[in-house]
Motif scaffolding. Sequence first.
Motif, PDB file in Angstrom:
ATOM      1  N   LEU A  22     -13.302 -17.010  -1.351  1.00 16.96           N
ATOM      2  CA  LEU A  22     -14.434 -17.738  -0.865  1.00 16.96           C
ATOM      3  C   LEU A  22     -14.495 -19.246  -1.836  1.00 16.96           C
ATOM      4  N   LEU A  23     -14.591 -18.900  -2.859  1.00 20.26           N
ATOM      5  CA  LEU A  23     -14.644 -20.168  -3.876  1.00 20.26           C
ATOM      6  C   LEU A  23     -13.635 -21.089  -3.821  1.00 20.26           C
ATOM      7  N   MET A  51     -11.133 -19.224 -10.523  1.00 21.14           N
ATOM      8  CA  MET A  51      -9.978 -18.694 -11.461  1.00 21.14           C
ATOM      9  C   MET A  51     -10.734 -17.488 -12.364  1.00 21.14           C
ATOM     10  N   VAL A  52     -11.893 -17.663 -12.779  1.00 20.85           N
ATOM     11  CA  VAL A  52     -12.701 -16.449 -13.426  1.00 20.85           C
ATOM     12  C   VAL A  52     -12.844 -15.379 -12.583  1.00 20.85           C
ATOM     13  N   CYS A  53     -13.153 -15.358 -11.323  1.00 24.81           N
ATOM     14  CA  CYS A  53     -13.105 -14.278 -10.415  1.00 24.81           C
ATOM     15  C   CYS A  53     -11.715 -13.693 -10.154  1.00 24.81           C
ATOM     16  N   TRP A  54     -10.720 -14.494  -9.812  1.00 28.11           N
ATOM     17  CA  TRP A  54      -9.382 -14.085  -9.928  1.00 28.11           C
ATOM     18  C   TRP A  54      -9.191 -13.241 -11.167  1.00 28.11           C
ATOM     19  N   PHE A  55      -9.460 -13.767 -12.377  1.00 29.40           N
ATOM     20  CA  PHE A  55      -9.283 -12.841 -13.358  1.00 29.40           C
ATOM     21  C   PHE A  55      -9.709 -11.431 -13.467  1.00 29.40           C
ATOM     22  N   PHE A  56     -10.947 -11.105 -12.971  1.00 24.73           N
ATOM     23  CA  PHE A  56     -11.587  -9.994 -12.969  1.00 24.73           C
ATOM     24  C   PHE A  56     -10.970  -9.158 -11.655  1.00 24.73           C
TER      25      PHE A  56
END
Length: 130
Positions: free
Chosen positions: A12-13, A62-67
């Motif tokens: 979504l982001l 990218m932070v959400c993707w990392f998690f």
Amino acid sequence: MKGFGWGIASLLLVSMAQLMMKWGMTHMPTFSLNANLYSLVMNNLLPVFIVCCGIAGYALSMVCWFFALRQLPLNRAYSLLSLSYALVYLGVVSLPWFNENMHWMKSLGALSILFGVWLIHSKTSSQAPE
């Protein structure tokens, strides 16, 4: 299931970021190297702000993707991210301020992406490799 939440948040982001970047850049004047950068920014505060929000959206994605990658297998996480292509297409053809027309070939491409993601995620968990 927790990894899917991070993956959906990243999806979504990044989709919102792409739509913001498109809107902001289409409302910016043509940039030349001899232009006064300060006056360019000050005369176009809203598009510059929207572009900056888009860049921040990419960073948060990218932070959400990392998690998401920490908790999901790569084949499932990456297929979630590919949904952004279909979401961005649906966004630009459905939101009136983008003024883009729907084309049957592009719609078929978006449907193909959706079908592919469904195929990847339709396997039961017992069939998925560990």
